[in-house]
Design a protein around this motif. Sequence first.
Motif, short mmCIF file in Angstrom:
data_model
loop_
_atom_site.label_atom_id
_atom_site.label_comp_id
_atom_site.label_asym_id
_atom_site.label_seq_id
_atom_site.Cartn_x
_atom_site.Cartn_y
_atom_site.Cartn_z
N PHE A 58 19.08 63.03 37.10
CA PHE A 58 17.85 63.70 36.18
C PHE A 58 18.35 64.68 35.05
N THR A 59 19.16 65.57 35.49
CA THR A 59 19.74 66.51 34.52
C THR A 59 20.45 65.55 33.33
N MET A 60 21.30 64.76 33.63
CA MET A 60 22.07 64.08 32.44
C MET A 60 20.97 63.17 31.64
N GLN A 61 20.07 62.67 32.43
CA GLN A 61 19.00 61.91 31.83
C GLN A 61 18.31 62.79 30.63
N ALA A 62 17.92 64.07 31.34
CA ALA A 62 17.13 65.12 30.31
C ALA A 62 18.06 65.45 29.17
N LEU A 63 19.23 65.73 29.37
CA LEU A 63 20.32 66.25 28.42
C LEU A 63 20.49 65.11 27.36
N ASN A 64 20.68 63.89 27.76
CA ASN A 64 20.74 62.95 26.81
C ASN A 64 19.65 62.74 26.01
N ALA A 65 18.35 62.74 26.53
CA ALA A 65 17.32 62.63 26.05
C ALA A 65 16.98 63.74 24.72
N LEU A 66 17.36 65.09 25.23
CA LEU A 66 17.39 66.40 24.31
C LEU A 66 18.35 65.84 23.25
N GLN A 67 19.63 65.57 23.55
CA GLN A 67 20.49 65.28 22.62
C GLN A 67 20.13 64.15 21.36
N LYS A 68 19.52 63.25 21.66
CA LYS A 68 19.00 62.16 20.82
C LYS A 68 17.81 62.57 19.92
N GLN A 69 17.16 63.79 20.56
CA GLN A 69 16.15 64.22 19.87
C GLN A 69 16.56 65.36 18.86
N ILE A 70 17.99 65.97 19.07
CA ILE A 70 18.56 66.82 18.13
C ILE A 70 19.11 65.95 16.92
N GLU A 71 19.83 64.84 17.37
CA GLU A 71 20.25 63.81 16.24
C GLU A 71 19.34 63.17 15.35
N ILE A 72 17.87 63.01 15.96
CA ILE A 72 16.94 62.61 14.88
C ILE A 72 16.70 63.61 14.14
N MET A 73 16.48 65.03 14.68
CA MET A 73 16.22 66.22 13.87
C MET A 73 17.16 66.32 12.89
N ALA A 74 18.56 66.28 13.08
CA ALA A 74 19.48 66.55 12.37
C ALA A 74 19.42 65.28 11.11
N HIS A 75 19.22 64.15 11.41
CA HIS A 75 19.02 62.91 10.54
C HIS A 75 17.97 63.35 9.59
N ASN A 76 16.78 63.74 9.92
CA ASN A 76 15.66 63.84 9.09
C ASN A 76 16.13 65.28 8.15
N GLN A 77 16.71 66.17 8.84
CA GLN A 77 16.97 67.30 8.05
C GLN A 77 17.90 66.81 6.77
N ASP A 78 18.99 66.09 7.13
CA ASP A 78 19.88 65.79 6.26
C ASP A 78 19.22 64.68 4.96
N GLN A 79 18.16 63.95 5.42
CA GLN A 79 17.50 63.06 4.45
C GLN A 79 16.75 63.96 3.60
N PHE A 80 16.19 65.07 4.21
CA PHE A 80 15.34 66.18 3.31
C PHE A 80 16.26 66.89 2.46
N ASP A 81 17.38 67.39 3.03
CA ASP A 81 18.36 68.07 1.96
C ASP A 81 18.83 67.14 0.81
N MET A 82 19.14 65.88 1.19
CA MET A 82 19.62 65.03 0.07
C MET A 82 18.41 64.64 -0.79
N ARG A 83 17.38 64.58 -0.66
CA ARG A 83 16.20 64.26 -1.49
C ARG A 83 16.10 65.58 -2.44
N SER A 84 16.32 66.75 -1.69
CA SER A 84 16.30 68.09 -2.65
C SER A 84 17.46 68.07 -3.77
N ARG A 85 18.44 67.33 -3.41
CA ARG A 85 19.42 67.48 -4.38
C ARG A 85 19.52 66.15 -5.35
#
Length: 245
Positions: free
Chosen positions: A49-76
């Motif tokens: 359960f713990t590893m499944q929860a952490l993997n899900a959280l890591q994927k969410q962080i990766e999605i957030m990082a990807h969206n932030q990167d796209q936003f930063d690139m548009r601002s440039r």
Amino acid sequence: MDSIKNTMSEMMEMLHKKMSTFEEELQKSSNPSSSTDNLASDFAAFKAFTMQALNALQKQIEIMAHNQDQFDMRSRRKMILLHGIPESKNEDSLKVVFNIVKEYLKLESFTVGSIQRCHRLGRSPDTKRNRPILVKLNEVKVRDELWFQKTKLKGSEITMSEFLTKSRHDIFMAARLKFGVSKCWTREGQIFILGPDQQRHRISSLNDLNKLSQNSKNVTDAKSDVAPKGTTIPPKIKRAATSKK
């Protein structure tokens, strides 16, 4: 965002080591009993359960990082970097950029008012290395006009590049190391590579780069196994091949 991703990876690694150690100690128990078996079963369920929860959280962080990167690139989108321009003390970077554009790029419609702001990147260096100049234009159209005229800088010590985010810059530099400078380029923040198959490939992550690198290696190895055109088959092999017909 990078620090969050690194912290998350460190937490997962530490938790995995702790769980593995506890699991080994549990298996070494000299007095197995029903309570020990129940504990082992509960621990296995908790670990899953713990590893499944952490993997899900890591994927969410990766999605957030990807969206932030796209936003930063548009601002440039209106920005470019100019490299190799000699740096002098108390220089007026706006005038320096304007003169470069007029002298090399020959854009008649370009004026000082076309530049929203510009400045050298980083602190003043102790060496003679010239810092790049970051230029932000007032309009995307003007930025694109400059970008498509950058070939006119060939032969000078000045080069032009896009102002990539850190993650994209790291991927781009890694791609140049693997495939060569002339085989890699960017356009509107996207990274492109000309592979050994002479096809254009767009990548957006280090995983994409590693996959392309491996695929290219496989293609190269396969081509090396094919006999070059005009190669003569040795007599014994030729007779053997003929006898099978």
